[in-house]
Write a protein that holds these residues in place. Sequence first.
Motif, PDB file in Angstrom:
ATOM      1  N   PRO A 157       0.864  -1.285   0.156  1.00 17.56           N
ATOM      2  CA  PRO A 157       0.312   0.285  -0.077  1.00 17.56           C
ATOM      3  C   PRO A 157       0.612   1.018  -0.118  1.00 17.56           C
ATOM      4  N   PRO A 215      -2.987   9.166   5.447  1.00 14.02           N
ATOM      5  CA  PRO A 215      -2.800   7.802   5.002  1.00 14.02           C
ATOM      6  C   PRO A 215      -1.004   7.104   5.591  1.00 14.02           C
ATOM      7  N   GLU A 237      -7.661  -5.054   7.854  1.00 13.48           N
ATOM      8  CA  GLU A 237      -7.499  -3.674   7.855  1.00 13.48           C
ATOM      9  C   GLU A 237      -6.446  -3.605   6.702  1.00 13.48           C
ATOM     10  N   TRP A 241      -6.559  -1.633   3.258  1.00 15.18           N
ATOM     11  CA  TRP A 241      -5.352  -0.647   2.622  1.00 15.18           C
ATOM     12  C   TRP A 241      -5.009  -0.575   1.044  1.00 15.18           C
ATOM     13  N   THR A 245      -5.426   1.847  -2.307  1.00 12.47           N
ATOM     14  CA  THR A 245      -4.387   2.579  -2.477  1.00 12.47           C
ATOM     15  C   THR A 245      -4.295   2.158  -4.152  1.00 12.47           C
TER      16      THR A 245
END
Length: 267
Positions: A157, A215, A237, A241, A245
């Motif tokens: 990410p 972020p 999570e 991400w 992204t």
Amino acid sequence: TPKNFINMLWKNRHLIIAFAKREVASRYKGSFLGIIWSFVNPLMMLTIYTFVFSVIFKAKWQPGVESSKVEFALTLFCGLIAFNLFSELANKSPFLIISNQNYVKKVVFPLEILPVSTLLSILVHFGISLLVLLCGQLAFFHSLSSTIILLPIVLLPLLFFSLAISYLLASLGVYIRDISYTIGIIINILFFLTPVFYPVSAVPEYFQTFMYLNPLTFLVESFRLVIIWNSMPNLLELGYWIIGTFALLLACYAWFMTTRRGFSDVI
């Protein structure tokens, strides 16, 4: 679409690698030590951080918790490596097109490889800094965290987000020349709003929510979790991400491909 983006990378892989090599070589062109500076710089930084924070400040990452004298320096250095990957690419991005004007006029030249090749060259120095960090861990703690095997997944990410911002800034840099000055200010602000020098837990609880709107907070913390703290990141999570992204990357890539049609008119 993801297919178009991946096809672009595969089709131009040799050109991307060639430009990345040129970028790495030109960085230390004419210097006596050459690429050895890539080892010297992070090594000096780690030495200075270790001395300042363990000897002068006697700082600990978590006050009240017993820890090694050099733990703060290694933890700080780890966060700095992750943040620098993003900041270095973001700082260079507004100039990627305008500094390669001779390629803009060539219709057949794939301008979209420039952010990718620049990221690849930055990853070389990132890898060297990471190697210095791991050597520091081995020297002081005589072991490495077992969760480091998750590093490639945690890194995804951060790479996607950095490349997305690069495509956006490379395009805006052609039409809005002041963006290069603006991004410098924003990165300086982000540097202090990202938990590089401090843990999020040190921030008042009310402001922690706002910190996670940045972020880089999650990305830097995840990077530090698997390397320093030997802890598993929240995989669910992390998955969100990675998807988010990558979607941002595709959107910024599409924006770049749309706006590139006017590059030659502006330049």
